[in-house]
Design a protein around this motif. Sequence first.
Motif, PDB file in Angstrom:
ATOM      1  N   LEU A  72       1.158 -13.322  52.498  1.00  0.00           N
ATOM      2  CA  LEU A  72       0.962 -14.714  52.102  1.00  0.00           C
ATOM      3  C   LEU A  72       1.133 -15.617  53.320  1.00  0.00           C
ATOM      4  CD1 LEU A  72       0.628 -16.949  49.945  1.00  0.00           C
ATOM      5  CD2 LEU A  72       3.105 -16.893  49.651  1.00  0.00           C
ATOM      6  N   ASN A  73       0.171 -16.489  53.518  1.00  0.00           N
ATOM      7  CA  ASN A  73       0.260 -17.533  54.535  1.00  0.00           C
ATOM      8  C   ASN A  73      -0.710 -18.635  54.133  1.00  0.00           C
ATOM      9  OD1 ASN A  73      -2.388 -16.735  55.510  1.00  0.00           O
ATOM     10  ND2 ASN A  73      -1.368 -15.043  56.576  1.00  0.00           N
ATOM     11  N   ALA A  74      -0.894 -19.614  54.987  1.00  0.00           N
ATOM     12  CA  ALA A  74      -1.753 -20.743  54.637  1.00  0.00           C
ATOM     13  C   ALA A  74      -3.204 -20.314  54.408  1.00  0.00           C
ATOM     14  CB  ALA A  74      -1.691 -21.811  55.729  1.00  0.00           C
ATOM     15  N   ASP A  75      -3.629 -19.236  55.055  1.00  0.00           N
ATOM     16  CA  ASP A  75      -5.019 -18.776  54.909  1.00  0.00           C
ATOM     17  C   ASP A  75      -5.241 -17.980  53.628  1.00  0.00           C
ATOM     18  OD1 ASP A  75      -5.820 -19.881  57.357  1.00  0.00           O
ATOM     19  OD2 ASP A  75      -5.095 -18.127  58.460  1.00  0.00           O
ATOM     20  N   THR A  76      -4.188 -17.346  53.125  1.00  0.00           N
ATOM     21  CA  THR A  76      -4.346 -16.491  51.942  1.00  0.00           C
ATOM     22  C   THR A  76      -3.771 -17.115  50.671  1.00  0.00           C
ATOM     23  OG1 THR A  76      -2.260 -15.347  52.405  1.00  0.00           O
ATOM     24  CG2 THR A  76      -4.270 -14.400  53.353  1.00  0.00           C
TER      25      THR A  76
END
Length: 329
Positions: free
Chosen positions: A34-38
């Motif tokens: 999980l991160n800002a892109d996903t």
Amino acid sequence: MKIAVFSTKSYDQEYFEKYNEKYGYIFSFYETALNADTARLSADCDVVCVFVNDVVNEETIQILASNGVKLIALRCAGYNNVDLEAAEKADIKVVRVPAYSPEAVAEHALALILTLNRKTHKAYNRVREGNFSLKNLIGFNLNNKVIGVIGTGKIGATFCKILKGFGCKILAFDISKNDELIELGVEFLPLEEVLKQADIISLHCPLNKHTKHIVNENSIASMKDGVMIINTSRGALINTAEAIEGLKNRKIGYLGIDVYEQEENLFFEDLSEHIIQDDMILRLLSFPNVLITSHQAYFTKEAMNQITIITLENIKSFENNTELKNVVR
């Protein structure tokens, strides 16, 4: 209740599906972190379930909030990868698994000590090649050695009890003393004294602004020559570059780590057919007195059972609007 599970490995999915019959949740399992892109993958989900290397910063949390996520369920004890302030502003609760199997991590720390000391990993490889020589395999007795334990929460306390059985003298540092350990003969001292006197230093504290790089050039200089350092807690407790210097000048005699500052780009993945770009980890791997495992200290059947059950119970409490016993504020 729809739940997006990030950084999923086959064993994570196995355990969640094993226990989900009681709860009836709808899981979406994603191998990606999980991160800002996903974070967009959390659309239509009520909960995201994350692990140690997921990046749950302000940007990620804003996307989660816009997707309707109301709960971040950590399936681990540490929460330094979550921006708690941003989560509070977004009205997203954060829960964790504060204690699953302290024995699992404490026993792995001991395994690192024994392996580094008695070089059983090297002996194993030698014998398989028909080499029965004992040259360079000499170790030392743990009995009567001074063990410095930094952090005496559940894991650190369990570690102390185990090492007591080896006849070690145990010195400990924590912001609050543990009366049970004092009764067992553990001596609590200031951090500087523990680092100065210990033959073996084992880190069992959380990562925060006070403990980041607690092992650094200055603290290493205060340690005994040839000290053994063990870290099964969080990678950034050790300044890796300065630890490498300590290894090069032989101030550090042994280093055993199950965690690493930049592990999110390495650990839990099979990179055997890739060219590793991390020069620090490659330098560490070049030392004969360094032992690295890939964040497996927690990885026992008992721990996986507890992690899964507690995570699901945390979600159930949120769903039923009852007290969140393991909420992180």
